[in-house]
Enzyme design. Structure first.
Site, PDB file in Angstrom:
ATOM      1  N   LYS A 182     -16.941  -3.869  20.920  1.00 34.13           N
ATOM      2  CA  LYS A 182     -15.714  -4.635  21.181  1.00 34.13           C
ATOM      3  C   LYS A 182     -15.827  -6.139  20.902  1.00 34.13           C
ATOM      4  O   LYS A 182     -15.137  -6.962  21.501  1.00 34.13           O
ATOM      5  CB  LYS A 182     -15.202  -4.431  22.625  1.00 34.13           C
ATOM      6  N   THR A 221     -16.322  -5.991  15.543  1.00 38.97           N
ATOM      7  CA  THR A 221     -17.100  -5.262  14.531  1.00 38.97           C
ATOM      8  C   THR A 221     -16.215  -4.800  13.371  1.00 38.97           C
ATOM      9  O   THR A 221     -16.552  -4.991  12.201  1.00 38.97           O
ATOM     10  CB  THR A 221     -17.737  -4.001  15.175  1.00 38.97           C
ATOM     11  N   TRP A 274     -13.344  -5.827  12.427  1.00 39.04           N
ATOM     12  CA  TRP A 274     -12.849  -7.008  11.688  1.00 39.04           C
ATOM     13  C   TRP A 274     -13.912  -7.447  10.672  1.00 39.04           C
ATOM     14  O   TRP A 274     -13.613  -7.633   9.484  1.00 39.04           O
ATOM     15  CB  TRP A 274     -12.559  -8.114  12.711  1.00 39.04           C
ATOM     16  N   THR A 318     -24.007  -0.834  13.265  1.00 38.81           N
ATOM     17  CA  THR A 318     -24.751  -0.381  14.442  1.00 38.81           C
ATOM     18  C   THR A 318     -24.377  -1.232  15.654  1.00 38.81           C
ATOM     19  O   THR A 318     -24.045  -2.409  15.517  1.00 38.81           O
ATOM     20  CB  THR A 318     -26.279  -0.439  14.231  1.00 38.81           C
ATOM     21  N   HIS A 319     -24.427  -0.578  16.824  1.00 39.60           N
ATOM     22  CA  HIS A 319     -24.285  -1.317  18.087  1.00 39.60           C
ATOM     23  C   HIS A 319     -25.630  -1.384  18.810  1.00 39.60           C
ATOM     24  O   HIS A 319     -25.689  -1.792  19.976  1.00 39.60           O
ATOM     25  CB  HIS A 319     -23.283  -0.614  19.011  1.00 39.60           C
ATOM     26  N   SER A 335     -11.882  -5.745  26.843  1.00 43.84           N
ATOM     27  CA  SER A 335     -11.624  -4.904  25.676  1.00 43.84           C
ATOM     28  C   SER A 335     -12.349  -3.555  25.816  1.00 43.84           C
ATOM     29  O   SER A 335     -11.788  -2.502  25.496  1.00 43.84           O
ATOM     30  CB  SER A 335     -12.086  -5.633  24.411  1.00 43.84           C
ATOM     31  N   TYR A 386     -16.981 -14.352  17.572  1.00 42.22           N
ATOM     32  CA  TYR A 386     -15.582 -13.905  17.479  1.00 42.22           C
ATOM     33  C   TYR A 386     -14.626 -15.078  17.688  1.00 42.22           C
ATOM     34  O   TYR A 386     -13.636 -15.227  16.974  1.00 42.22           O
ATOM     35  CB  TYR A 386     -15.347 -12.812  18.535  1.00 42.22           C
ATOM     36  N   PHE A 441      -6.086   0.600  19.307  1.00 42.07           N
ATOM     37  CA  PHE A 441      -7.414   0.072  18.995  1.00 42.07           C
ATOM     38  C   PHE A 441      -7.277  -1.423  18.719  1.00 42.07           C
ATOM     39  O   PHE A 441      -8.046  -2.236  19.225  1.00 42.07           O
ATOM     40  CB  PHE A 441      -8.022   0.790  17.773  1.00 42.07           C
TER      41      PHE A 441
HETATM   42  P1  A3P Z   1      -9.041  -6.490  21.961  1.00 42.36           P
HETATM   43  O1  A3P Z   1      -9.248  -5.173  22.631  1.00 42.36           O
HETATM   44  O2  A3P Z   1      -9.360  -7.653  22.853  1.00 42.36           O
HETATM   45  O3  A3P Z   1      -7.711  -6.635  21.322  1.00 42.36           O
HETATM   46  P2  A3P Z   1     -14.658  -3.748  17.768  1.00 42.36           P
HETATM   47  O4  A3P Z   1     -14.186  -3.599  16.359  1.00 42.36           O
HETATM   48  O5  A3P Z   1     -16.007  -4.352  17.879  1.00 42.36           O
HETATM   49  O6  A3P Z   1     -14.499  -2.480  18.524  1.00 42.36           O
HETATM   50  O7  A3P Z   1     -13.723  -4.833  18.449  1.00 42.36           O
HETATM   51  C1  A3P Z   1     -12.371  -4.543  18.751  1.00 42.36           C
HETATM   52  C2  A3P Z   1     -11.712  -5.815  19.196  1.00 42.36           C
HETATM   53  O8  A3P Z   1     -11.545  -6.685  18.062  1.00 42.36           O
HETATM   54  C3  A3P Z   1     -10.320  -5.564  19.761  1.00 42.36           C
HETATM   55  O9  A3P Z   1     -10.116  -6.585  20.751  1.00 42.36           O
HETATM   56  C4  A3P Z   1      -9.462  -5.779  18.522  1.00 42.36           C
HETATM   57  O10 A3P Z   1      -8.115  -6.046  18.791  1.00 42.36           O
HETATM   58  C5  A3P Z   1     -10.163  -6.985  17.916  1.00 42.36           C
HETATM   59  N1  A3P Z   1      -9.839  -7.165  16.486  1.00 42.36           N
HETATM   60  C6  A3P Z   1      -9.923  -6.252  15.498  1.00 42.36           C
HETATM   61  N2  A3P Z   1      -9.496  -6.768  14.332  1.00 42.36           N
HETATM   62  C7  A3P Z   1      -9.138  -8.035  14.595  1.00 42.36           C
HETATM   63  C8  A3P Z   1      -8.593  -9.102  13.786  1.00 42.36           C
HETATM   64  N3  A3P Z   1      -8.342  -8.941  12.498  1.00 42.36           N
HETATM   65  N4  A3P Z   1      -8.342 -10.286  14.398  1.00 42.36           N
HETATM   66  C9  A3P Z   1      -8.597 -10.459  15.720  1.00 42.36           C
HETATM   67  N5  A3P Z   1      -9.104  -9.500  16.522  1.00 42.36           N
HETATM   68  C10 A3P Z   1      -9.360  -8.299  15.959  1.00 42.36           C
END
Ligand code: A3P
Length: 299
Positions: free
Chosen positions: A56, A59, A61, A111-112, A142, A197, A259
């Site tokens: 969260k 990743t 992104w 990977t996490h 999140s 982030y 998501f």
């Molecule tokens: P939130 O739940 O706070 O909205 P991961 O990909 O590591 O699982 O992380 C998911 C988190 O990244 C989510 O946060 C998601 O909304 C956020 N996220 C994904 N794409 C994004 C983007 N382009 N810009 C900003 N936040 C993004």
């Protein structure tokens, strides 16, 4: 991309059980512990690029940014397959590992795992790792919603329960503090680009340029703008390749929460009680002391 392969990976995801296990003191899904030898013996290749993170942290992104950089900004080709196929998730299971094995180089892998558990071949092959870190308060919120939405994760209980479990590291992929500090230290010995982030939210163009430089790429401004636009929260929320809308409700029930939920810095303020915030800040001060790391919880 062969739809049967996608189907097989989705099937494997839905077979994951929420049971938790432990490896070297790190809480992980039991399914990961069960196939640990295969994961640990994964063979990296020259030129592999890895996106690593605590869950969260942004990743997905970063995965999409990396994919577009490798593709020299070719948006059309970035739509070729869902993100979990384009970027195999190392710990997800045998099929994901088979997808990785059959991919041409340069591969992007996800990977996490905390740094002490990654396959040794990562370092033997001198892979480039982009580590994404997010402030723990927003990360916790999140992750709480993710547990509710991902039907293969354990029920997080109520917010108070989840807060306690997160603070004691008793959540899947372990302790947030150990994770971010471990990778931070490792960057002094390996090719690791550490990205926050909050910095990506503040100035995504600046952070994309950092990643490009790390990968030895240089694009004209129109290509950078294309990558920027395609990886904005709004674009990604509506992009079926990255918003996981292809997964059935039995895996991700996005009627609970999407998501692509909020994508902001500071949502923790809508969840943390004053008492929790005090406990958290005290723990943060103790655990992060001397690490050289500092996270912004608001912009
Ligand atoms: P939130 O739940 O706070 O909205 P991961 O990909 O590591 O699982 O992380 C998911 C988190 O990244 C989510 O946060 C998601 O909304 C956020 N996220 C994904 N794409 C994004 C983007 N382009 N810009 C900003 N936040 C993004």
């Amino acid at each position: 991309m062969d739809p049967q392969v996608i189907e097989k990976v989705v099937q494997e995801m839905s077979n994951f059980s929420p049971d938790m296990g432990e490896l070297q003191g790190v809480t992980l899904l039991q399914g990961i512990c069960d196939i640990w030898d295969t994961i640990y013996n994964f063979q990296a290749r020259d030129g592999d690029i890895v996106v690593a993170s605590y869950p969260k942290s942004g990743t997905t992104w970063m995965q999409e940014i990396l994919d577009l950089i490798v593709l020299d900004g070719d948006v059309e080709r970035s739509l070729r397959a869902p993100c979990f196929i384009k970027v195999p998730f190392l710990e997800m299971g045998h099929t994901s590992l088979e997808v990785a094995d059959s991919m041409p180089s340069p591969r992007i892998l996800k990977t996490h795992l905390p740094v002490q558990l990654v396959p040794p071949s990562f370092w033997e092959k001198d892979v480039k790792v982009v580590y994404v870190a997010r402030n723990p308060k927003d990360c916790m919120v999140s992750y709480y919603y993710f547990h509710k939405m991902d039907q293969t994760m354990a029920d997080p209980g109520n917010w108070e329960d989840f807060f306690s479990n997160f603070m004691s590291g008793k959540v899947t992929w372990g302790d947030w503090f150990d994770h971010v500090i471990g990778w931070w230290k490792a960057k002094d010995h390996h090719k690791i680009l550490y990205i926050f982030y909050e910095d990506m939210i503040e100035d995504p163009r600046r952070e994309i340029l950092k990643v490009m430089k790390f990968l030895g790429k240089d694009f004209p401004e129109d290509v950078v703008q294309k990558i920027l636009q395609h990886t904005s929260f709004k674009s990604m929320k509506n992009n079926p390749v990255v918003n996981f809308s292809c997964l059935p409700e039995s895996v991700f029930d996005q009627s609970v929460t999407s998501f692509m939920r909020k994508g902001t810095v500071g949502d923790w303020k809508n969840h943390f009680l004053d008492s929790q915030n005090l406990i958290f800040d005290e723990e943060y001060k103790k655990k992060m002391a001397g690490s050289g790391l500092d996270f912004r919880t608001e912009l």
